[in-house]
Design an enzyme around this catalytic site. Sequence first.
Site, short mmCIF file in Angstrom:
data_model
loop_
_atom_site.label_atom_id
_atom_site.label_comp_id
_atom_site.label_asym_id
_atom_site.label_seq_id
_atom_site.Cartn_x
_atom_site.Cartn_y
_atom_site.Cartn_z
N LYS A 84 6.31 -1.80 1.96
CA LYS A 84 5.13 -1.25 2.62
C LYS A 84 3.98 -2.25 2.47
O LYS A 84 3.05 -2.06 1.68
CB LYS A 84 4.78 0.11 2.03
CG LYS A 84 4.00 1.04 2.97
CD LYS A 84 3.95 2.44 2.41
CE LYS A 84 3.11 3.37 3.25
NZ LYS A 84 3.70 3.71 4.55
N TYR A 101 0.83 -1.21 0.00
CA TYR A 101 0.00 0.00 0.00
C TYR A 101 0.86 1.25 0.00
O TYR A 101 2.07 1.21 0.21
CB TYR A 101 -0.93 0.01 1.21
CG TYR A 101 -0.28 0.39 2.52
CD1 TYR A 101 -0.40 1.68 3.04
CD2 TYR A 101 0.45 -0.53 3.25
CE1 TYR A 101 0.20 2.03 4.24
CE2 TYR A 101 1.05 -0.20 4.46
CZ TYR A 101 0.92 1.09 4.94
OH TYR A 101 1.52 1.43 6.13
N LEU A 127 11.42 1.31 6.37
CA LEU A 127 10.79 1.76 5.14
C LEU A 127 11.49 3.03 4.68
O LEU A 127 11.78 3.92 5.49
CB LEU A 127 9.31 2.03 5.38
CG LEU A 127 8.51 2.40 4.12
CD1 LEU A 127 8.36 1.18 3.22
CD2 LEU A 127 7.14 2.94 4.50
N ARG A 152 -8.42 -20.04 -0.87
CA ARG A 152 -7.30 -19.94 0.06
C ARG A 152 -6.25 -21.02 -0.20
O ARG A 152 -6.52 -22.21 -0.12
CB ARG A 152 -7.77 -20.04 1.51
CG ARG A 152 -6.67 -19.71 2.52
CD ARG A 152 -7.10 -19.92 3.96
NE ARG A 152 -6.10 -19.41 4.88
CZ ARG A 152 -4.97 -20.06 5.21
NH1 ARG A 152 -4.72 -21.25 4.68
NH2 ARG A 152 -4.11 -19.53 6.06
N ARG A 172 7.72 4.08 -4.96
CA ARG A 172 7.86 3.13 -3.86
C ARG A 172 6.80 2.04 -3.92
O ARG A 172 7.06 0.88 -3.60
CB ARG A 172 7.80 3.87 -2.51
CG ARG A 172 8.14 3.00 -1.32
CD ARG A 172 8.26 3.81 -0.05
NE ARG A 172 6.98 4.40 0.33
CZ ARG A 172 6.82 5.17 1.43
NH1 ARG A 172 7.86 5.44 2.21
NH2 ARG A 172 5.64 5.67 1.72
N GLU A 201 13.25 2.57 13.21
CA GLU A 201 12.21 3.53 12.83
C GLU A 201 11.12 3.48 13.87
O GLU A 201 11.28 2.88 14.93
CB GLU A 201 11.66 3.20 11.44
CG GLU A 201 11.05 1.80 11.32
CD GLU A 201 10.56 1.48 9.91
OE1 GLU A 201 10.58 2.38 9.05
OE2 GLU A 201 10.13 0.34 9.69
N HIS A 228 -1.65 -20.99 0.07
CA HIS A 228 -0.45 -20.18 0.18
C HIS A 228 0.21 -19.97 -1.19
O HIS A 228 0.76 -18.90 -1.47
CB HIS A 228 0.55 -20.84 1.14
CG HIS A 228 0.20 -20.70 2.58
ND1 HIS A 228 -0.80 -21.44 3.17
CD2 HIS A 228 0.70 -19.89 3.55
CE1 HIS A 228 -0.89 -21.10 4.45
NE2 HIS A 228 0.00 -20.16 4.71
#
Length: 286
Positions: free
Chosen positions: A145, A34, A201, A101, A53, A177, A103
């Site tokens: 992110k 995101y 990040l 579902r 990014r 961070e 993986h």
Amino acid sequence: MFKELAYYDGQLGTPDEVMIPFNDRSHFFGDGVYEATPAGNHVPYLVEDHLDRFYTSANIMDIKIPMEKDELKKLLQDLTKQVEGHTHFVYWQVTRGLAARDHVYSKDMVGKLWVYIRPSKIGDMENPIKVQTHEDLRFEYGNVKTLNLLPAVLYSQEAHHKGVTETILHRKGIVTECAHSNVSILKDGAVISHPNDQYILRGIAKTHMIQACYRLGIPVYEREYTLEELMDADEIFVTSSSNFLTFADTVDGKPAGNKDPKTRNRIKDELIREYFEYTGCTKLNG
């Protein structure tokens, strides 16, 4: 005009109207990345940096964004113009796609784009904040992110219960961070900031704070620094896209920072000038 706008894979409406398919992989795995930025005067701020990014994060995670960068930029700009208000929070994410579902995912799966926009405000940069410290227990994809924000949620909730604003994270005494921001320090007129590695990040606000320092002739050292250096710093800068530059005066209940307001305000004023120039705004939140 919308009071709040939601978008999913071509559907547009309010957050209550737009429906997400049950088999979107974000529901099972948090499988997505995101970005978020403020908008002023209906202009998403530094959107090119955020898109760079965003596409980098998706590429690392092998997620296929369903449109090219310029097309997504135009979509975000057009959607922002459809929301009431002067200052906005612009959020977008891409999830890997739809599947039962499992993986393992199909290599030809194309991602699903989400956008959420609401009125908001640029954060307070005039008053100090209180912070706490905590061992950084997240996995080593800090440079991506991702939607996997449970550690950040827990750190933020703990901070809220303690009456502080942010959590500064560290790995064996090396500051990395914050739970949802970057942190840098000012000492003897120079800014020190953790380098962009797998533990943090690459903050857009941090990057532009560093660029502002270069323009102002303020030295910058991108290197590791310790909790002891944090406590001894002249200033503790907490940077994020929604706050630009906030500063801490209390760490773990002890006084810290807030010793060089002249340099701090020079940097803050330069960041605000850059925001006005980019968006065409003449004041914050107005």
